[in-house]
Design a protein around this motif. Structure first.
Motif, PDB file in Angstrom:
ATOM      1  N   LEU A 100      37.574  24.043  39.785  1.00 30.91           N
ATOM      2  CA  LEU A 100      38.117  25.185  39.458  1.00 30.91           C
ATOM      3  C   LEU A 100      39.779  24.739  40.370  1.00 30.91           C
ATOM      4  O   LEU A 100      40.693  25.104  39.608  1.00 30.91           O
ATOM      5  CB  LEU A 100      37.356  25.788  40.298  1.00 30.91           C
ATOM      6  CG  LEU A 100      36.186  26.891  40.033  1.00 30.91           C
ATOM      7  CD1 LEU A 100      35.853  28.238  40.454  1.00 30.91           C
ATOM      8  CD2 LEU A 100      36.383  26.771  37.962  1.00 30.91           C
ATOM      9  N   VAL A 135      31.870  25.534  48.248  1.00 31.42           N
ATOM     10  CA  VAL A 135      31.500  26.530  49.607  1.00 31.42           C
ATOM     11  C   VAL A 135      30.606  26.718  50.357  1.00 31.42           C
ATOM     12  O   VAL A 135      30.507  26.604  51.315  1.00 31.42           O
ATOM     13  CB  VAL A 135      32.981  27.808  49.400  1.00 31.42           C
ATOM     14  CG1 VAL A 135      31.819  28.993  49.275  1.00 31.42           C
ATOM     15  CG2 VAL A 135      33.640  28.450  50.842  1.00 31.42           C
ATOM     16  N   ASP A 136      29.826  26.622  49.891  1.00 32.22           N
ATOM     17  CA  ASP A 136      27.982  26.386  50.438  1.00 32.22           C
ATOM     18  C   ASP A 136      27.573  25.197  51.147  1.00 32.22           C
ATOM     19  O   ASP A 136      27.495  24.970  52.108  1.00 32.22           O
ATOM     20  CB  ASP A 136      26.900  27.009  49.444  1.00 32.22           C
ATOM     21  CG  ASP A 136      27.270  28.086  48.789  1.00 32.22           C
ATOM     22  OD1 ASP A 136      27.913  29.544  49.083  1.00 32.22           O
ATOM     23  OD2 ASP A 136      27.160  28.649  47.500  1.00 32.22           O
ATOM     24  N   PRO A 163      31.918  26.210  43.768  1.00 30.21           N
ATOM     25  CA  PRO A 163      30.199  25.951  43.847  1.00 30.21           C
ATOM     26  C   PRO A 163      30.519  24.791  45.876  1.00 30.21           C
ATOM     27  O   PRO A 163      29.550  24.945  45.534  1.00 30.21           O
ATOM     28  CB  PRO A 163      30.124  25.382  42.926  1.00 30.21           C
ATOM     29  CG  PRO A 163      31.336  24.581  42.190  1.00 30.21           C
ATOM     30  CD  PRO A 163      32.495  25.862  42.752  1.00 30.21           C
ATOM     31  N   PHE A 205      38.603  28.443  45.875  1.00 32.69           N
ATOM     32  CA  PHE A 205      38.721  29.515  44.643  1.00 32.69           C
ATOM     33  C   PHE A 205      37.381  30.637  45.135  1.00 32.69           C
ATOM     34  O   PHE A 205      36.392  29.513  45.633  1.00 32.69           O
ATOM     35  CB  PHE A 205      38.355  28.836  43.628  1.00 32.69           C
ATOM     36  CG  PHE A 205      40.021  28.316  42.803  1.00 32.69           C
ATOM     37  CD1 PHE A 205      39.970  29.240  41.842  1.00 32.69           C
ATOM     38  CD2 PHE A 205      40.197  26.992  43.317  1.00 32.69           C
ATOM     39  CE1 PHE A 205      41.413  28.687  40.921  1.00 32.69           C
ATOM     40  CE2 PHE A 205      41.804  27.103  42.943  1.00 32.69           C
ATOM     41  CZ  PHE A 205      42.431  28.214  41.519  1.00 32.69           C
ATOM     42  N   VAL A 206      37.087  31.740  45.208  1.00 27.06           N
ATOM     43  CA  VAL A 206      36.510  32.651  45.104  1.00 27.06           C
ATOM     44  C   VAL A 206      35.325  32.122  44.682  1.00 27.06           C
ATOM     45  O   VAL A 206      33.992  32.331  45.146  1.00 27.06           O
ATOM     46  CB  VAL A 206      36.709  34.036  44.382  1.00 27.06           C
ATOM     47  CG1 VAL A 206      35.131  34.805  45.002  1.00 27.06           C
ATOM     48  CG2 VAL A 206      37.297  34.797  45.278  1.00 27.06           C
ATOM     49  N   GLY A 207      35.022  31.536  43.454  1.00 26.17           N
ATOM     50  CA  GLY A 207      33.703  30.471  42.785  1.00 26.17           C
ATOM     51  C   GLY A 207      33.759  29.826  43.362  1.00 26.17           C
ATOM     52  O   GLY A 207      32.720  28.986  42.295  1.00 26.17           O
TER      53      GLY A 207
END
Lengths: 171, 279
Positions: free
Chosen positions: A151, A62-63, A60, A56-58
Motif C-alpha cells: 500500500l 502493522v499487527d 497488514p 496506511f489504515v489497512g
C-alpha cells in the motif's frame, strides 16, 4: 528481546534505542523509529504503552509491528502494550533524515515533502507525484503506477538511467 | 487453511484489532446507536466496494491495474475494518461478527456499490463516482465532534487523494481511448447516475448526530456538491449521463439483489464453513 540491564542510560532512552532495532517488516532497511510510526511511549511503574501510527489504515504489517514491539520491550516491564493509534496522523514527513538515507541506499526513493494545498484542498492532500531516482539522482522521472507491491509504495521510471524504481509514497 | 497442521496455535480468521480507545459513556444511548448506524453505513460501503473491486485481482485489463485495484480494495477493506472495530466498541459487539456474521439483508451499503463489478468501464465509473462521494463525505466527517472518528478520517483522507487521482486519470483515459471505451463508459454512467447520490442517503436518526456535533449537517446536504463536481468533470469529457441522481432507494433494503447475494456468499464462505478456521 532486549535485556533491561543497561541501567546506565535512562529508561526511556533505552526503550527508544530498543525500538530503533525493530524494522519495518515490508521494508526491513528502515527502523520503525526512523519511519516515524512510533507515536508515544508511556512509561509507568511496571507498564509500558507504545502507540503505533500506521502508515496506511489497512497496512497488514502493522499487527506484526505491534507484536515485534511487545516482544522487543518485554525485558523492560512486566506489562508491555503496543496499540494502533490515530490520535496523531502519520504522514510521510515523519520519516527521519536517516530513514530517508536508508531508503535511498536500498533503492527506494524517499517521499517528497508535502506541498501547499491546491484547488481541491478540502478533498485532496497536497502532494505531488514526483520522485528522485535513487540510482542516479535524476529528477527526470515519471509515475508509472501510484499503486505498487504494498500500500505504501509507488512505481516510477527514470528517463535518465532507464530504471524502474519504487518510491515510499508521499502521503 | 483450516486447522493447524504443525500443531502451533494460530489466530482465528479475523479482521479485528484494537482501535483508539474512547469512553462509550461520553454519549447517551440513543446517540450511540445513531452513531453506530452512521458508521455501519460507511463501513459497509467500503467493505462491499472493496470486495467487488478485489474481484479484478488477476483479471484486470493490464498488470498495473491488477495491482492498483487490489491496493484500492485493500485500502477500502482496511477502512471498513477500523470502523467495524469502532462500532464493536460502541455496541459491545464483535468486529468479525459485524463484518462477516450478518445475513445479506442486514448490510447497509448504498445502491451505488450494490451493482456487480460488470465490465472494466463500469468498475472504473462506479469507483470514480464513489471516491468523489467518499472524499466529500470524509471532508465533512473530519470536522466531527466525535474525536476517534475525526482522527481516523484525517488519516483515511490522505489515502483517498491517491484514489481520486487514479480514478480521474482513468476517466480521462476511457473518454479518450476510442469509440468502444466511450460507449461502455457512457452506458455505465447512464446505469449508475441514478444511484450517484445514494452514499448521502439520509439516516433515520441523523438529527441526534447533528445535535451532538457528530455530523455538522444533514448527509444529503452534501449530494449537491457531489452532483455538481461530477457533472462538471463529465461535461469536460463529453460524457454527460442521462437522467438525474435520485436519493430514491438509498441504502440496501430487502430483497437482496442477485449480485450482492452472490458477493455475500463469496466473502462469508470461509466463516460459514468453519467459524474457527485459521490462516
Amino acid at each position: 528481546m532486549v535485556s533491561a540491564a543497561i541501567s546506565a542510560i535512562p529508561l526511556e532512552q533505552a526503550i527508544w534505542a530498543a525500538l530503533d532495532e525493530v524494522h519495518d517488516p515490508e521494508i526491513p532497511t528502515i527502523s520503525i523509529v526512523d519511519l516515524g510510526v512510533v507515536g508515544t511511549v508511556e512509561v509507568a511503574p511496571g507498564r509500558i504503552r507504545v502507540a503505533i501510527l500506521p502508515t496506511f489504515v489497512g497496512c497488514p504489517a502493522v499487527d506484526l509491528m505491534c507484536a515485534a514491539v511487545e516482544d522487543q520491550l518485554r525485558g523492560f516491564a512486566p506489562q508491555v502494550q503496543a496499540r494502533v493509534s490515530f490520535a496523531e496522523t502519520w504522514t510521510s514527513d515523519r520519516i527521519t533524515p536517516r530513514g530517508r538515507r536508508h531508503l535511498r541506499e536500498s533503492g527506494f526513493a524517499p517521499p517528497t515533502p508535502l506541498g501547499e494545498p491546491d484547488g481541491r484542498s478540502d478533498l485532496m492532500s497536497p502532494l505531488l507525484p514526483v520522485a528522485q531516482c535513487p540510482y542516479c539522482g535524476s529528477a527526470d522521472t515519471t509515475l508509472a503506477n501510484a499503486f505498487g507491491p504494498t500500500l505504501c509504495r509507488a512505481i516510477y521510471h527514470c528517463a535518465e538511467c532507464q530504471q524502474p524504481f519504487e518510491q515510499f509514497k508521499t502521503i | 487453511m483450516i486447522g493447524s497442521p504443525d500443531g502451533r496455535p494460530r489466530t482465528r480468521q479475523t479482521i479485528a484489532r484494537d482501535v483508539p480507545e474512547f469512553d462509550v459513556h461520553d454519549l447517551d444511548q440513543p446517540t450511540r446507536a445513531a452513531l453506530a448506524e452512521l458508521l455501519v453505513t460507511i463501513a459497509d460501503d467500503e467493505f462491499v466496494l472493496g470486495f467487488w473491486d478485489s474481484e479484478w485481482t488477476g483479471i484486470a485489463p493490464m498488470l498495473e491495474e491488477d495491482v492498483a485495484f487490489s491496493s484500492l480494495a485493500q485500502d477500502e477493506i482496511g477502512h471498513a475494518r477500523v470502523l467495524y472495530e469502532m462500532i464493536a466498541r460502541l455496541t459491545g459487539g464483535d468486529a468479525d461478527d459485524i463484518a462477516f456474521g450478518r445475513p445479506a439483508e442486514a448490510y447497509r451499503h448504498c445502491r451505488l456499490v450494490d451493482h456487480p463489478r460488470t465490465d472494466w468501464a463500469f468498475s472504473v465509473c462506479r469507483r470514480w463516482l464513489y471516491d468523489l462521494a467518499d472524499s466529500i463525505r470524509l471532508g465533512a466527517l473530519a470536522r466531527s465532534s466525535f474525536r476517534p472518528l475525526a482522527d481516523v478520517v484525517a488519516k483515511i483522507r490522505r489515502e483517498e487523494t491517491y484514489h481520486l487521482m487514479h480514478m480521474d486519470a482513468w476517466m480521462r483515459r476511457l473518454a479518450s481511448s476510442g469509440l468502444d471505451s466511450r460507449v461502455r463508459a457512457k452506458e455505465a454512467l447512464d446505469t449508475l447516475w441514478v444511484d450517484a447520490s445514494t452514499p448521502f442517503a439520509r439516516l433515520p436518526d441523523e438529527a441526534l448526530l447533528i445535535a451532538a456535533g457528530i455530523l455538522e449537517g444533514p448527509l444529503d446536504g452534501l449530494a449537491d456538491r457531489h452532483r455538481d463536481m461530477a457533472t462538471g468533470f463529465l461535461r469536460e469529457l463529453d460524457l454527460q449521463p442521462l437522467g438525474a441522481p435520485s436519493g430514491h432507494g438509498g441504502r440496501q433494503r430487502p430483497p437482496v439483489s442477485t449480485g450482492f447475494a452472490w458477493l455475500w456468499n463469496e466473502f462469508t464462505m470461509v466463516r460459514r464453513q468453519d467459524e474457527t478456521a485459521t490462516w
